[in-house]
Design a protein around this motif. Structure first.
Motif, PDB file in Angstrom:
ATOM      1  N   PRO A  77       0.961   5.389   5.990  1.00  0.00           N
ATOM      2  CA  PRO A  77       1.148   6.496   5.050  1.00  0.00           C
ATOM      3  C   PRO A  77       0.582   7.792   5.615  1.00  0.00           C
ATOM      4  CG  PRO A  77       0.025   4.647   4.001  1.00  0.00           C
ATOM      5  CD  PRO A  77       0.132   4.325   5.452  1.00  0.00           C
ATOM      6  N   THR A  78       1.266   8.906   5.317  1.00  0.00           N
ATOM      7  CA  THR A  78       0.784  10.204   5.802  1.00  0.00           C
ATOM      8  C   THR A  78       0.282  11.032   4.663  1.00  0.00           C
ATOM      9  OG1 THR A  78       3.015  11.105   5.634  1.00  0.00           O
ATOM     10  CG2 THR A  78       2.302  10.286   7.786  1.00  0.00           C
ATOM     11  N   GLU A 124       8.720   0.594   4.025  1.00  0.00           N
ATOM     12  CA  GLU A 124       9.762  -0.324   4.514  1.00  0.00           C
ATOM     13  C   GLU A 124       9.803  -0.354   6.032  1.00  0.00           C
ATOM     14  OE1 GLU A 124      13.498   0.897   2.924  1.00  0.00           O
ATOM     15  OE2 GLU A 124      13.061   0.169   0.915  1.00  0.00           O
ATOM     16  N   ARG A 125       9.565   0.797   6.650  1.00  0.00           N
ATOM     17  CA  ARG A 125       9.632   0.893   8.119  1.00  0.00           C
ATOM     18  C   ARG A 125       8.320   0.482   8.771  1.00  0.00           C
ATOM     19  NH1 ARG A 125      12.317   6.324   7.093  1.00  0.00           N
ATOM     20  NH2 ARG A 125      10.206   7.119   7.351  1.00  0.00           N
ATOM     21  N   LYS A 150       7.720  14.335   3.984  1.00  0.00           N
ATOM     22  CA  LYS A 150       6.739  14.128   2.917  1.00  0.00           C
ATOM     23  C   LYS A 150       5.894  15.370   2.689  1.00  0.00           C
ATOM     24  CE  LYS A 150       4.292  10.527   2.149  1.00  0.00           C
ATOM     25  NZ  LYS A 150       3.399   9.365   2.283  1.00  0.00           N
ATOM     26  N   GLU A 152      10.008   8.901  -0.170  1.00  0.00           N
ATOM     27  CA  GLU A 152       9.652   8.904   1.251  1.00  0.00           C
ATOM     28  C   GLU A 152       8.513   7.939   1.527  1.00  0.00           C
ATOM     29  OE1 GLU A 152      10.809  10.418   4.209  1.00  0.00           O
ATOM     30  OE2 GLU A 152      12.546  10.707   2.902  1.00  0.00           O
ATOM     31  N   ASP A 153       7.558   7.889   0.602  1.00  0.00           N
ATOM     32  CA  ASP A 153       6.440   6.968   0.743  1.00  0.00           C
ATOM     33  C   ASP A 153       6.948   5.524   0.771  1.00  0.00           C
ATOM     34  OD1 ASP A 153       3.562   6.813   0.977  1.00  0.00           O
ATOM     35  OD2 ASP A 153       3.572   5.890  -1.024  1.00  0.00           O
ATOM     36  N   LEU A 178       5.529   2.143   8.664  1.00  0.00           N
ATOM     37  CA  LEU A 178       4.781   3.298   9.149  1.00  0.00           C
ATOM     38  C   LEU A 178       3.519   3.480   8.323  1.00  0.00           C
ATOM     39  CD1 LEU A 178       7.722   5.832   9.584  1.00  0.00           C
ATOM     40  CD2 LEU A 178       6.574   4.529  11.363  1.00  0.00           C
ATOM     41  N   ARG A 196       9.967   4.563   1.631  1.00  0.00           N
ATOM     42  CA  ARG A 196      10.737   4.371   2.870  1.00  0.00           C
ATOM     43  C   ARG A 196       9.809   4.117   4.047  1.00  0.00           C
ATOM     44  NH1 ARG A 196      14.928   8.969   3.765  1.00  0.00           N
ATOM     45  NH2 ARG A 196      15.341   7.624   5.542  1.00  0.00           N
ATOM     46  N   GLU A 197       8.690   4.843   4.103  1.00  0.00           N
ATOM     47  CA  GLU A 197       7.722   4.617   5.179  1.00  0.00           C
ATOM     48  C   GLU A 197       7.170   3.207   5.111  1.00  0.00           C
ATOM     49  OE1 GLU A 197       4.703   7.601   5.049  1.00  0.00           O
ATOM     50  OE2 GLU A 197       6.005   9.116   5.949  1.00  0.00           O
TER      51      GLU A 197
END
Length: 110
Positions: free
Chosen positions: A109-110, A104-105, A2, A98-99, A107, A101-102
């Motif tokens: 947010p970064t 979904e997992r 990301k 990517e956001d 995780l 996908r995160e």
């Protein structure tokens, strides 16, 4: 990834606008002149058409991919291409992807 995509989004916005800014400072907002200069030579025309084709293919792919992967904000790639170019739209979409996908997992947010 990301961070890489976000960095590429920023660079992909600023670098083209350095050139666009020079044009705007010299000529103002003149779409006919801008298009004429983009297609001023055969090599420039080839590059311009190549990028236009890439943009269309990108939109088709990213629209479908966004539906399959629940990417929010896909539509931002449309004005991104017209206001800057594929150098902004592609890394922007990959960042949005990517956001998603995160999310979904599970995780943060970064």
């Amino acid at each position: 990834m990301k961070t890489l995509y976000l960095s590429a989004t920023i660079v992909g916005t600023l670098v083209p606008w350095i050139f666009f800014g020079g044009f705007l400072a010299a000529h103002g907002i003149s779409l006919p002149l801008f298009v004429a200069e983009v297609f001023a030579t055969k090599p420039a025309s080839g590059i311009a058409v190549d990028l236009l084709i890439c943009c269309v293919v990108f939109w088709i792919w990213s629209w479908r991919d966004a539906k399959e992967t629940n990417v929010r904000g896909w539509w931002l790639t449309v004005p991104a291409v017209w206001l800057v170019g594929l150098s902004l739209a592609l890394p922007l979409y990959l960042w949005l992807r990517e956001d998603a996908r995160e999310g979904e997992r599970g995780l943060p947010p970064t």
